[in-house]
Design a protein around this motif. Sequence first.
Motif, PDB file in Angstrom:
ATOM      1  N   VAL A 130       1.153  -0.661  -0.067  1.00 39.67           N
ATOM      2  CA  VAL A 130       0.135  -0.149   0.194  1.00 39.67           C
ATOM      3  C   VAL A 130       1.055   1.365   0.219  1.00 39.67           C
ATOM      4  O   VAL A 130       0.685   2.514  -1.266  1.00 39.67           O
ATOM      5  CB  VAL A 130      -0.705  -0.150   1.136  1.00 39.67           C
ATOM      6  CG1 VAL A 130      -1.621   1.086   1.641  1.00 39.67           C
ATOM      7  CG2 VAL A 130      -2.293  -1.063   1.153  1.00 39.67           C
ATOM      8  N   LEU A 131       1.166   1.414   1.295  1.00 37.54           N
ATOM      9  CA  LEU A 131       3.051   2.545   0.702  1.00 37.54           C
ATOM     10  C   LEU A 131       3.141   2.493  -0.416  1.00 37.54           C
ATOM     11  O   LEU A 131       3.498   3.892  -0.733  1.00 37.54           O
ATOM     12  CB  LEU A 131       4.045   2.086   1.829  1.00 37.54           C
ATOM     13  CG  LEU A 131       3.745   2.295   3.544  1.00 37.54           C
ATOM     14  CD1 LEU A 131       4.578   1.664   3.796  1.00 37.54           C
ATOM     15  CD2 LEU A 131       2.557   3.799   3.957  1.00 37.54           C
ATOM     16  N   SER A 135      -3.683   8.971   1.664  1.00 29.90           N
ATOM     17  CA  SER A 135      -3.157   7.832   1.881  1.00 29.90           C
ATOM     18  C   SER A 135      -2.284   6.771   3.531  1.00 29.90           C
ATOM     19  O   SER A 135      -2.247   6.144   3.347  1.00 29.90           O
ATOM     20  CB  SER A 135      -1.605   8.102   1.154  1.00 29.90           C
ATOM     21  OG  SER A 135      -1.426   8.720  -0.342  1.00 29.90           O
ATOM     22  N   THR A 136      -2.267   8.310   4.126  1.00 37.30           N
ATOM     23  CA  THR A 136      -2.261   7.094   6.129  1.00 37.30           C
ATOM     24  C   THR A 136      -3.321   6.420   5.807  1.00 37.30           C
ATOM     25  O   THR A 136      -3.042   5.684   6.509  1.00 37.30           O
ATOM     26  CB  THR A 136      -1.092   8.572   6.161  1.00 37.30           C
ATOM     27  OG1 THR A 136      -0.118   9.093   6.568  1.00 37.30           O
ATOM     28  CG2 THR A 136      -1.276   7.677   7.847  1.00 37.30           C
ATOM     29  N   LEU A 171       2.112   1.441  -3.397  1.00 36.09           N
ATOM     30  CA  LEU A 171       1.104   2.379  -4.654  1.00 36.09           C
ATOM     31  C   LEU A 171       1.254   3.151  -4.210  1.00 36.09           C
ATOM     32  O   LEU A 171       0.890   4.229  -5.306  1.00 36.09           O
ATOM     33  CB  LEU A 171       0.207   1.192  -4.814  1.00 36.09           C
ATOM     34  CG  LEU A 171       0.855  -0.496  -4.806  1.00 36.09           C
ATOM     35  CD1 LEU A 171      -0.803  -1.141  -5.093  1.00 36.09           C
ATOM     36  CD2 LEU A 171       0.951  -0.627  -6.671  1.00 36.09           C
ATOM     37  N   THR A 172       0.419   4.474  -3.054  1.00 34.62           N
ATOM     38  CA  THR A 172       0.440   5.053  -3.169  1.00 34.62           C
ATOM     39  C   THR A 172       1.484   5.963  -2.693  1.00 34.62           C
ATOM     40  O   THR A 172       0.866   7.838  -3.062  1.00 34.62           O
ATOM     41  CB  THR A 172      -0.267   5.696  -1.328  1.00 34.62           C
ATOM     42  OG1 THR A 172       0.965   5.285  -0.279  1.00 34.62           O
ATOM     43  CG2 THR A 172      -1.409   4.991  -1.093  1.00 34.62           C
ATOM     44  N   LEU A 201       1.791   9.307  -5.556  1.00 36.36           N
ATOM     45  CA  LEU A 201       0.716  10.760  -5.745  1.00 36.36           C
ATOM     46  C   LEU A 201       1.368  11.541  -5.928  1.00 36.36           C
ATOM     47  O   LEU A 201       0.882  12.953  -6.531  1.00 36.36           O
ATOM     48  CB  LEU A 201      -0.348  10.434  -5.388  1.00 36.36           C
ATOM     49  CG  LEU A 201      -1.237   9.016  -4.959  1.00 36.36           C
ATOM     50  CD1 LEU A 201      -1.957   8.383  -4.302  1.00 36.36           C
ATOM     51  CD2 LEU A 201      -1.696   8.771  -6.762  1.00 36.36           C
ATOM     52  N   VAL A 221      -3.392  14.251  -0.153  1.00 37.43           N
ATOM     53  CA  VAL A 221      -2.837  13.096  -0.552  1.00 37.43           C
ATOM     54  C   VAL A 221      -1.777  12.448   0.496  1.00 37.43           C
ATOM     55  O   VAL A 221      -2.188  10.603   0.855  1.00 37.43           O
ATOM     56  CB  VAL A 221      -1.805  13.659  -1.314  1.00 37.43           C
ATOM     57  CG1 VAL A 221      -1.019  12.712  -2.063  1.00 37.43           C
ATOM     58  CG2 VAL A 221      -2.591  14.308  -2.456  1.00 37.43           C
ATOM     59  N   ILE A 229      -5.661   5.346   4.374  1.00 30.63           N
ATOM     60  CA  ILE A 229      -5.841   4.059   3.789  1.00 30.63           C
ATOM     61  C   ILE A 229      -5.019   3.036   4.256  1.00 30.63           C
ATOM     62  O   ILE A 229      -5.363   1.809   4.642  1.00 30.63           O
ATOM     63  CB  ILE A 229      -5.445   4.463   2.308  1.00 30.63           C
ATOM     64  CG1 ILE A 229      -6.200   5.216   1.276  1.00 30.63           C
ATOM     65  CG2 ILE A 229      -5.192   2.906   1.627  1.00 30.63           C
ATOM     66  CD1 ILE A 229      -5.576   4.917   0.300  1.00 30.63           C
ATOM     67  N   TYR A 244       5.286   9.152   3.926  1.00 33.90           N
ATOM     68  CA  TYR A 244       4.976  10.033   3.384  1.00 33.90           C
ATOM     69  C   TYR A 244       5.278  11.443   3.789  1.00 33.90           C
ATOM     70  O   TYR A 244       5.135  12.783   3.034  1.00 33.90           O
ATOM     71  CB  TYR A 244       3.420  10.158   3.192  1.00 33.90           C
ATOM     72  CG  TYR A 244       2.622   9.203   2.596  1.00 33.90           C
ATOM     73  CD1 TYR A 244       2.788   8.772   1.585  1.00 33.90           C
ATOM     74  CD2 TYR A 244       2.489   8.436   4.071  1.00 33.90           C
ATOM     75  CE1 TYR A 244       2.163   7.746   1.286  1.00 33.90           C
ATOM     76  CE2 TYR A 244       2.023   7.481   3.615  1.00 33.90           C
ATOM     77  CZ  TYR A 244       1.115   6.620   2.473  1.00 33.90           C
ATOM     78  OH  TYR A 244       1.327   5.894   1.605  1.00 33.90           O
TER      79      TYR A 244
END
Length: 599
Positions: free
Chosen positions: A178-179, A270-271, A181-182, A185, A266, A273, A303
């Motif tokens: 997940v980290l 993301s965090t 893929l995001t 952004l 963003v 998710i 991030y």
Amino acid sequence: MVNALTRARASGTIIRMNIDPRLLRQARIAHTALLLTVIFGLAGGLLVLAQASSLSAVIARVFIGKQSLAQVIPLLRWLLAVFILRAGVVLGGEVAANGVAVRVKGSLRELLLEKLIRLGPAYQARQESGELVASALQGVESLDAYFSQFLPQLVLAAMIPLAVLVAVFPRDLLSGAVLLLTAPLIPIFMILIGRLSEALTTRQFTALKRMSAFFLDTLQGLTTLKALGQSHNRAARISEVSECYRRATMGVLQTTFLSALVLELVGTLSTAIVAVEIGLRLMYGRLGFEQALFILIVAPEFYLPLRTLGLRFHAGMSGVAAARRIFEILDTPETDARSQSGNVYRSARLTGSWIDQPVCFESVTYYYPGREEAVLKDISFCIQPGELVALVGRSGAGKSTLAHLLLGFIQPTGGKIRAGHQRMQDIPIEDWRRQIAWVGQQPVLFQGSLVDNLRIAKDDASLEEIQRAAEQAGLAEVVAALPSGWDTRIGDGGVGLSGGQAQRLALARAFLRDAPLLILDEPTAHLDPVQEMALADVTRRLCVDRTVLVIAHRLQTVREADNILVLEDGHLVEMGQHDDLLAQGGAYARLLRAGEGGE
């Protein structure tokens, strides 16, 4: 690190990230400090991981494992040590980053000033002095954030998230995915907003340059504006220029705040998710508490370097906008033929001095850059040792250009200048100018003491030499009447001195320099008759036993010249003595009848 960034730029892997290869080359002079900045930043990121690991372990053992305070004391001590070490690393990184900026800014200013000196007055006369000052001061200063923040953060934005992924993947594959893929952004949005920011930042710096040039021109002409009653109109114009700069600045700030909002949004989403997927799996018992807590702690830190890069991106954009103008000046071709032919490294020296060698122009032609018509066209003449040569002609005939050629500020487009048998191009410029003294209509005086202004002519002059030159120029009486004597300080342009006193100071410089060739641009032209007569004798004494070129604006001052050169539209149309030229009834006679000398 700098080499890696350069290779990345060349290969196109870094897109629209404000990486200018010329700025990277400048960063190499502070590569050690830059490397330390990155090392400290990376160490801070690793300490965040250690901090998260210790904190999650302490909380898990206390709340899940029901351990006592005594049992977790070793971990708490380690956590405290990590906090202290992290604070030290942050401080060390800031010190190293400031060191990078200071060294690079100092180097760029030095390069810029050296370039402007090599380009000479001929180039500077075609530029706005306020704009050049803004580039050298505010322009270079705006690069501070580029080198101290943006460049180090660019590397950290790649290394710290990678370190976090290395720590997260072994603990939880799904969270790591997940980290991963995001993460893209944030750079994507940063680049999209950066395109708008680039145009706005360039517009802002252009507005700053124009405002600086306009404001300096206004200050320099304030006396004239007041005399003509135009000061109120000028004030309104200043208000318009300032408003233009304000709007440009507000546009940049608006974009910066918008960028910060988008990047924070963003990063927060993301965090969130990551937090949701960890919470669901923790609820169903598919993930351990300590693992989940560790990942939740480091997710924002994953991030953070990317969000910080977004903020530094705008600082870097301002630096790049300023650097464009700086490198435009540095890349300006020099008209100095020495640099073009490589003769600047030759060891030729003037044999003897110009007192016993003729200085000759041989078919000299000169074009100003960007102009199709030559300002000097096939000029040929010689100044014999000990001669007083007068240069006359209407305004724009080429008199000042010819003097600039002789001073070495510019070099001929065609033809050559020689002293004896040596070409000017073969003589180091320092040796060439050492043989020349220049006295203009309005002497250039700087803020400082009288001694400081005199030592411009000869930086190692003793006080005895200075006093002797002052006596020859009639400046000693002026100094004796001043309360602080030689320590009297004057302002830029000679503020604090009268016109006659300023010219005596300029003539004292020429006496102190004691050069065999003297170039005079009518130093008494703007003085009243009494001061003019007082300085005329000083000027005549200065010309004794020297080769002299006088740029004449009033023809009555050239009657006693050994040779008079008459310029017309860039051509040398007549040459001879006063009586002979007058008898010919040509260009010189017409100038004399019209009472013109080129003023």
